[in-house]
Design an enzyme around this catalytic site. Structure first.
Site, PDB file in Angstrom:
ATOM      1  N   GLY A 116       0.441  -1.426  -0.214  1.00 40.02           N
ATOM      2  CA  GLY A 116       0.085  -0.352   0.156  1.00 40.02           C
ATOM      3  C   GLY A 116       0.556   1.218  -0.090  1.00 40.02           C
ATOM      4  N   ALA A 167       1.126   3.479  -2.987  1.00 36.57           N
ATOM      5  CA  ALA A 167       2.360   4.395  -3.585  1.00 36.57           C
ATOM      6  C   ALA A 167       1.495   5.805  -3.133  1.00 36.57           C
ATOM      7  CB  ALA A 167       1.170   4.443  -4.254  1.00 36.57           C
ATOM      8  N   GLY A 210       1.340   4.366   3.629  1.00 38.50           N
ATOM      9  CA  GLY A 210       2.487   3.911   2.932  1.00 38.50           C
ATOM     10  C   GLY A 210       4.329   4.690   2.244  1.00 38.50           C
ATOM     11  N   TYR A 245     -14.383  -3.163   9.327  1.00 36.24           N
ATOM     12  CA  TYR A 245     -13.061  -2.468   9.863  1.00 36.24           C
ATOM     13  C   TYR A 245     -12.608  -3.506  11.052  1.00 36.24           C
ATOM     14  CZ  TYR A 245      -9.119   0.994   9.265  1.00 36.24           C
ATOM     15  OH  TYR A 245      -7.950   1.961   9.566  1.00 36.24           O
ATOM     16  N   LYS A 264      -9.094  -5.204  12.277  1.00 37.79           N
ATOM     17  CA  LYS A 264      -7.659  -4.251  13.362  1.00 37.79           C
ATOM     18  C   LYS A 264      -7.477  -5.054  14.057  1.00 37.79           C
ATOM     19  CE  LYS A 264      -6.224  -1.658   9.671  1.00 37.79           C
ATOM     20  NZ  LYS A 264      -5.518  -1.843   8.910  1.00 37.79           N
TER      21      LYS A 264
HETATM   22  N1  LIG Z   1      -5.951   7.058   8.115  1.00 36.97           N
HETATM   23  C1  LIG Z   1      -6.095   7.263   8.683  1.00 36.97           C
HETATM   24  O1  LIG Z   1      -7.107   7.660   9.524  1.00 36.97           O
HETATM   25  C2  LIG Z   1      -5.906   5.266   8.998  1.00 36.97           C
HETATM   26  C3  LIG Z   1      -5.402   4.600   8.337  1.00 36.97           C
HETATM   27  N2  LIG Z   1      -4.683   3.054   8.754  1.00 36.97           N
HETATM   28  C4  LIG Z   1      -4.255   2.511   8.445  1.00 36.97           C
HETATM   29  O2  LIG Z   1      -3.087   2.367   7.199  1.00 36.97           O
HETATM   30  C5  LIG Z   1      -3.178   1.663   5.886  1.00 36.97           C
HETATM   31  C6  LIG Z   1      -2.660   3.007   5.008  1.00 36.97           C
HETATM   32  O3  LIG Z   1      -3.684   3.802   4.750  1.00 36.97           O
HETATM   33  P1  LIG Z   1      -3.846   5.091   4.760  1.00 36.97           P
HETATM   34  O4  LIG Z   1      -2.127   5.226   3.878  1.00 36.97           O
HETATM   35  O5  LIG Z   1      -4.784   5.685   5.699  1.00 36.97           O
HETATM   36  O6  LIG Z   1      -4.952   4.620   3.086  1.00 36.97           O
HETATM   37  P2  LIG Z   1      -4.977   5.097   1.790  1.00 36.97           P
HETATM   38  O7  LIG Z   1      -6.445   4.552   1.315  1.00 36.97           O
HETATM   39  O8  LIG Z   1      -4.552   6.245   1.542  1.00 36.97           O
HETATM   40  O9  LIG Z   1      -3.525   4.495   1.325  1.00 36.97           O
HETATM   41  C7  LIG Z   1      -4.040   2.607   0.668  1.00 36.97           C
HETATM   42  C8  LIG Z   1      -3.241   2.492   0.063  1.00 36.97           C
HETATM   43  O10 LIG Z   1      -3.060   1.037  -0.298  1.00 36.97           O
HETATM   44  C9  LIG Z   1      -3.488   0.765  -1.439  1.00 36.97           C
HETATM   45  N3  LIG Z   1      -4.135  -0.894  -1.831  1.00 36.97           N
HETATM   46  C10 LIG Z   1      -5.489  -1.026  -1.281  1.00 36.97           C
HETATM   47  N4  LIG Z   1      -5.671  -2.001  -1.091  1.00 36.97           N
HETATM   48  C11 LIG Z   1      -5.067  -2.513  -1.977  1.00 36.97           C
HETATM   49  C12 LIG Z   1      -4.283  -4.464  -2.548  1.00 36.97           C
HETATM   50  N5  LIG Z   1      -5.678  -5.440  -2.374  1.00 36.97           N
HETATM   51  N6  LIG Z   1      -3.504  -4.343  -3.106  1.00 36.97           N
HETATM   52  C13 LIG Z   1      -2.149  -4.231  -3.126  1.00 36.97           C
HETATM   53  N7  LIG Z   1      -2.613  -2.454  -2.472  1.00 36.97           N
HETATM   54  C14 LIG Z   1      -3.791  -2.006  -2.361  1.00 36.97           C
HETATM   55  C15 LIG Z   1      -3.902   1.738  -2.057  1.00 36.97           C
HETATM   56  O11 LIG Z   1      -3.953   1.134  -3.810  1.00 36.97           O
HETATM   57  C16 LIG Z   1      -3.672   2.561  -1.742  1.00 36.97           C
HETATM   58  O12 LIG Z   1      -2.308   3.364  -2.226  1.00 36.97           O
HETATM   59  C17 LIG Z   1      -4.069   0.767   6.372  1.00 36.97           C
HETATM   60  O13 LIG Z   1      -4.702  -0.262   6.823  1.00 36.97           O
HETATM   61  C18 LIG Z   1      -5.638   1.579   7.276  1.00 36.97           C
HETATM   62  O14 LIG Z   1      -6.446   1.101   7.699  1.00 36.97           O
HETATM   63  C19 LIG Z   1      -5.094   3.115  10.250  1.00 36.97           C
HETATM   64  C20 LIG Z   1      -5.091   4.008  11.294  1.00 36.97           C
HETATM   65  C21 LIG Z   1      -5.592   5.711  10.600  1.00 36.97           C
HETATM   66  C1  LIG Z   2     -13.885   4.958   8.470  1.00 32.30           C
HETATM   67  C2  LIG Z   2     -12.470   4.505   9.771  1.00 32.30           C
HETATM   68  C3  LIG Z   2     -11.456   5.956   9.200  1.00 32.30           C
HETATM   69  C4  LIG Z   2      -9.514   5.772   9.603  1.00 32.30           C
HETATM   70  C5  LIG Z   2      -9.323   4.192   9.344  1.00 32.30           C
HETATM   71  C6  LIG Z   2      -9.261   4.076  11.148  1.00 32.30           C
HETATM   72  O1  LIG Z   2      -8.595   3.106  11.100  1.00 32.30           O
HETATM   73  C7  LIG Z   2      -9.279   5.141  12.203  1.00 32.30           C
HETATM   74  C8  LIG Z   2      -9.603   5.177  13.462  1.00 32.30           C
HETATM   75  C9  LIG Z   2      -9.783   6.253  13.518  1.00 32.30           C
HETATM   76  C10 LIG Z   2     -10.035   6.131  15.489  1.00 32.30           C
HETATM   77  C11 LIG Z   2     -10.216   5.035  15.746  1.00 32.30           C
HETATM   78  C12 LIG Z   2     -11.049   5.761  17.099  1.00 32.30           C
HETATM   79  C13 LIG Z   2     -12.093   4.171  17.992  1.00 32.30           C
HETATM   80  C14 LIG Z   2     -11.875   5.060  19.402  1.00 32.30           C
HETATM   81  C15 LIG Z   2     -12.722   3.972  20.242  1.00 32.30           C
HETATM   82  O2  LIG Z   2     -12.931   3.421  20.186  1.00 32.30           O
HETATM   83  C16 LIG Z   2     -11.867   3.798  22.113  1.00 32.30           C
HETATM   84  O3  LIG Z   2     -12.426   3.141  22.878  1.00 32.30           O
HETATM   85  C17 LIG Z   2     -10.381   2.786  21.476  1.00 32.30           C
HETATM   86  C18 LIG Z   2      -9.660   2.088  22.634  1.00 32.30           C
HETATM   87  C19 LIG Z   2      -8.902   3.247  22.527  1.00 32.30           C
HETATM   88  C20 LIG Z   2      -7.788   4.124  22.264  1.00 32.30           C
HETATM   89  C21 LIG Z   2      -6.959   4.806  22.455  1.00 32.30           C
HETATM   90  C22 LIG Z   2      -7.119   5.952  24.016  1.00 32.30           C
HETATM   91  O4  LIG Z   2      -7.426   7.153  22.999  1.00 32.30           O
HETATM   92  O5  LIG Z   2      -6.608   5.763  24.875  1.00 32.30           O
END
Ligand SMILES: NC(=O)C1=CN([C@@H]2O[C@H](COP(=O)(O)OP(=O)(O)OC[C@H]3O[C@@H](n4cnc5c(N)ncnc54)[C@H](O)[C@@H]3O)[C@@H](O)[C@H]2O)C=CC1
Ligand SMILES: CC/C=C\CC(=O)/C=C/C=C\C=C\C=C\[C@@H](O)[C@@H](O)C/C=C\CCC(=O)O
Length: 280
Positions: free
Chosen positions: A26, A28, A32, A165, A169
């Protein structure tokens, strides 16, 4: 436990990245891309895997201009395809001869096509981890190394608007922690750590505005928005610093690093789960 070539910084054992080879899925865009850049800045060579060929090739060109020819190579791969993932990994080994660092980062939010989400966010993380482990572990003649799997704060607690999701995770956290213990017990010489970022300023967070991707949970958009108030956005660069710590600090195996706007910290899991007694 000592794993690889390292230099001592105070009481910390820090892995030097010069000459090391890293793989990021991921890669690109988004997080990533941030992980790739911080690895290049710290001397590693990097293989970028992504299904977005145009973005990946453009990034490869720009990175080699910025950090030196032949430092970064892009390989098109859909990580949900076992064959494509294996083929790309083999091409990396053919090109670089080794893999020292592996980051399973690719992930999506799709609560409608939940099987696709499980396939990418969990099954592909397992697949990538096992591909890397087979190559790295010392019992196979490997040099050891480190694997960083990208989960989320949603791997530590529920995101009501994205239960699938959340499940994937949580799975990444549990799988990685258990495998890190297995690696320690079996003396694989491979560290496995987990990154749990809060909301990050990337394309992914627009997902919860999409009814196509949140499906039956689209009506919970306001819940996610209130969580955004509680867990404000962080920048890719903030998360990349946490990623680098998990890569370089040789003392970290089985570490779960939470990155939030209020700071970054290693999560400590209770050995005794708090319970409220019930009478049966
Ligand atoms: N953006 C956020 O708020 C958060 C993101 N994450 C995690 O971070 C990681 C990266 O997310 P972001 O950079 O935010 O997303 P993004 O959507 O900006 O980038 C994801 C990248 O993964 C690639 N990708 C998707 N499916 C694929 C596949 N089947 N094979 C190969 N490449 C693939 C896409 O082409 C893209 O380049 C993910 O695992 C996401 O769940 C975790 C917490 C928060
Ligand atoms: C729709 C998905 C969007 C972006 C991807 C992503 O992974 C975003 C996650 C962002 C926040 C998640 C928050 C979850 C909050 C509650 O479930 C809390 O119970 C989390 C538990 C502990 C958090 C650690 C802390 O604050 O101490």
């Amino acid at each position: 436990m000592v794993f690889g070539k390292f230099e001592q910084a105070g009481s910390l054992w820090i892995m030097a990245l010069n000459g090391k080879v890293a793989v990021v899925t991921g890669a690109a865009q988004g997080l990533g891309k941030g992980f790739v850049e911080i690895l290049l800045q710290n001397g590693a060579n990097v293989a970028l895997l992504d299904l977005n060929e145009k973005a990946g090739k453009d990034l490869e060109e720009n990175l080699n201009k910025a950090y030196g020819a032949d430092r970064a190579h892009f390989y098109t791969a859909d990580v949900s395809s076992e064959q494509q993932f294996k083929d790309a990994f083999q091409k990396v080994l053919t090109k670089f001869g080794r893999v020292d660092i592996f980051c399973n980062n690719a992930g999506i939010v799709n609560e409608k096509n939940w099987e696709k989400t499980v396939s990418i966010n969990l099954c592909a993380v397992v697949r990538g981890t096992y591909l890397a482990l087979e190559h790295m572990k010392k019992e196979n003649g490997g040099q050891g190394g480190v694997i960083v799997n990208v989960a989320s704060l949603a791997g530590l607690g529920p995101l009501p608007s994205a239960p699938i999701y959340t499940a994937t995770k949580h799975g990444v956290v549990g799988f990685s922690r258990a495998l890190s213990m297995a690696s320690q017990l079996a003396n694989y010489g491979v560290r496995i750590n987990v990154l749990c970022p809060t909301f990050v300023r990337t394309a992914l967070i627009d997902t919860f505005h999409s009814e196509e991707l949140t499906g039956q949970f689209f009506n919970l958009k306001t819940v996610t928005e209130s969580l955004l108030d509680k867990h404000p956005l962080v920048e890719v660069e903030d998360v990349a610093k946490g990623f680098l710590l998990l890569v370089k600090d040789e003392s970290l195996n089985g570490a779960v690093l939470a990155v939030r706007s209020t700071g970054t910290g290693i999560v400590s899991f209770p050995t005794e789960i708090p319970k409220t007694p019930v009478s049966l």
